[in-house]
Design a protein around this motif. Structure first.
Motif, PDB file in Angstrom:
ATOM      1  N   THR A  28     -37.895  69.106-144.629  1.00 24.02           N
ATOM      2  CA  THR A  28     -37.834  67.864-143.844  1.00 24.02           C
ATOM      3  C   THR A  28     -36.699  67.951-142.841  1.00 24.02           C
ATOM      4  OG1 THR A  28     -38.705  66.591-145.700  1.00 24.02           O
ATOM      5  CG2 THR A  28     -37.565  65.362-143.975  1.00 24.02           C
ATOM      6  N   LEU A  29     -37.003  67.554-141.628  1.00 21.91           N
ATOM      7  CA  LEU A  29     -36.015  67.633-140.560  1.00 21.91           C
ATOM      8  C   LEU A  29     -35.219  66.340-140.472  1.00 21.91           C
ATOM      9  CD1 LEU A  29     -38.454  69.240-137.979  1.00 21.91           C
ATOM     10  CD2 LEU A  29     -36.484  70.377-139.006  1.00 21.91           C
ATOM     11  N   TYR A  30     -33.902  66.463-140.448  1.00 21.10           N
ATOM     12  CA  TYR A  30     -33.060  65.275-140.292  1.00 21.10           C
ATOM     13  C   TYR A  30     -32.467  65.186-138.908  1.00 21.10           C
ATOM     14  CZ  TYR A  30     -33.779  64.761-145.227  1.00 21.10           C
ATOM     15  OH  TYR A  30     -34.376  64.611-146.450  1.00 21.10           O
ATOM     16  N   GLY A  53     -42.045  60.048-136.279  1.00 20.14           N
ATOM     17  CA  GLY A  53     -42.849  59.383-135.272  1.00 20.14           C
ATOM     18  C   GLY A  53     -42.131  59.169-133.949  1.00 20.14           C
ATOM     19  N   GLU A  54     -40.873  59.609-133.882  1.00 23.34           N
ATOM     20  CA  GLU A  54     -40.086  59.383-132.677  1.00 23.34           C
ATOM     21  C   GLU A  54     -40.613  60.232-131.521  1.00 23.34           C
ATOM     22  OE1 GLU A  54     -35.939  60.135-133.219  1.00 23.34           O
ATOM     23  OE2 GLU A  54     -35.366  59.178-131.328  1.00 23.34           O
ATOM     24  N   GLU A  55     -40.532  59.643-130.350  1.00 24.60           N
ATOM     25  CA  GLU A  55     -40.956  60.337-129.137  1.00 24.60           C
ATOM     26  C   GLU A  55     -39.960  60.034-128.033  1.00 24.60           C
ATOM     27  OE1 GLU A  55     -45.119  60.013-128.075  1.00 24.60           O
ATOM     28  OE2 GLU A  55     -44.613  59.912-125.942  1.00 24.60           O
ATOM     29  N   ALA A  63     -40.949  65.090-126.018  1.00 28.25           N
ATOM     30  CA  ALA A  63     -40.831  65.695-127.342  1.00 28.25           C
ATOM     31  C   ALA A  63     -41.192  64.668-128.404  1.00 28.25           C
ATOM     32  CB  ALA A  63     -39.419  66.217-127.576  1.00 28.25           C
ATOM     33  N   LYS A  64     -41.882  65.119-129.437  1.00 26.92           N
ATOM     34  CA  LYS A  64     -42.306  64.229-130.520  1.00 26.92           C
ATOM     35  C   LYS A  64     -41.930  64.837-131.857  1.00 26.92           C
ATOM     36  CE  LYS A  64     -46.468  62.816-127.981  1.00 26.92           C
ATOM     37  NZ  LYS A  64     -47.947  62.723-128.031  1.00 26.92           N
ATOM     38  N   LEU A  65     -41.651  63.984-132.814  1.00 27.19           N
ATOM     39  CA  LEU A  65     -41.410  64.408-134.189  1.00 27.19           C
ATOM     40  C   LEU A  65     -42.433  63.701-135.059  1.00 27.19           C
ATOM     41  CD1 LEU A  65     -39.557  65.961-136.160  1.00 27.19           C
ATOM     42  CD2 LEU A  65     -38.138  63.902-136.300  1.00 27.19           C
ATOM     43  N   LYS A  68     -43.950  62.922-140.900  1.00 24.42           N
ATOM     44  CA  LYS A  68     -43.392  63.592-142.076  1.00 24.42           C
ATOM     45  C   LYS A  68     -42.104  64.324-141.753  1.00 24.42           C
ATOM     46  CE  LYS A  68     -47.788  64.337-144.477  1.00 24.42           C
ATOM     47  NZ  LYS A  68     -48.700  65.351-145.072  1.00 24.42           N
ATOM     48  N   LYS A  69     -41.759  64.353-140.506  1.00 21.81           N
ATOM     49  CA  LYS A  69     -40.528  65.003-140.027  1.00 21.81           C
ATOM     50  C   LYS A  69     -40.461  66.482-140.403  1.00 21.81           C
ATOM     51  CE  LYS A  69     -37.250  62.155-141.451  1.00 21.81           C
ATOM     52  NZ  LYS A  69     -35.912  61.565-141.463  1.00 21.81           N
TER      53      LYS A  69
END
Lengths: 110, 115
Positions: A28-30, A53-55, A63-65, A68-69
């Motif tokens: 998981t990316l923090y 869900g950040e963009e 860029a999008k995450l 589930k990161k």
């Protein structure tokens, strides 16, 4: 350690075309970072993503995450020769260490 | 933000010699790191430079080959010792201000060629 897989390894696109680069993590990316590197130069920070869900967008780069990161994508719209370079994703590891993906070499044909 | 001055920007060295790379930051920073980028490859973390104590090295890197100093919160050096052509790479200094999930800043890199 943080394992980051980046794809594709290299990309050649015609000027004006859109393209996407992917970065997948085994954990998981923090904190997920995108950088651009021109040959022989230092890294240029593009964007940082933290929330599922950040963009974020800057000029023609988005860029999008994912929720589930564990995966991020970098999308360039209407590519230009100035977009050429190596794109690296990076992620936070323990004790503020940074780990990088293998990089994507982008060439944009005029 | 942080402005990093890394010197030299490039050098050509004889095998068997050593080169010291300097990294100067315009403000105090929490963490300083040294990376290597070999031709055609991504950045690899060499070590974390700890202020006032020995650096913390990643697997595959040892202090005898890459001694690091960090005498204060704005300066660090990386020495590439007893160089061989395999050491030809770009070496990058990086700093982080603050703690988790903060932006990293990078020097312009040192392009080392060993002949």
């Amino acid at each position: 350690s943080q394992e980051l897989e980046q794809s594709p390894q290299s990309l050649i696109v015609q000027e004006g075309k859109n393209l996407t680069i992917n970065c997948t993590s085994s954990k998981t990316l923090y904190g997920l970072y995108w950088y651009k590197q021109k040959y022989g130069e230092g890294l240029i920070f593009l964007m940082m993503l933290q929330k599922g869900g950040e963009e974020k967008s800057h000029e023609k780069i988005t860029a999008k995450l994912d929720e589930k990161k564990q995966q991020s994508s970098l999308h360039i719209t209407a590519s230009q020769p100035s977009h050429a370079g190596i794109y690296l994703c990076g992620a936070d590891g323990a004790f503020n260490k940074f780990y990088f993906g293998s990089g994507t070499k982008l060439n944009v044909k005029p | 933000s942080a402005v990093i001055s890394q010197k030299p920007s490039r050098d050509i060295c004889q095998r068997g010699t050593s080169l010291t790379i300097q990294c100067q930051v315009d403000s105090q920073v929490t963490m300083m790191f040294w990376y290597r980028q070999q031709p055609g490859q991504s950045l690899t973390l060499i070590a974390t430079a700890n202020q006032g104590s020995e650096a913390t090295y990643e697997s595959g890197f040892v202090i005898d080959k890459f001694p690091i100093s960090r005498p204060n919160l704005t300066f660090s050096t990386l020495t590439v010792s007893n160089m061989s052509p395999e050491d030809s790479s770009i070496y990058l200094c990086s700093v982080v201000k603050g703690f988790m999930n903060t932006e990293a800043f990078f020097g312009q890199g040192t392009r080392l060629t060993v002949v």
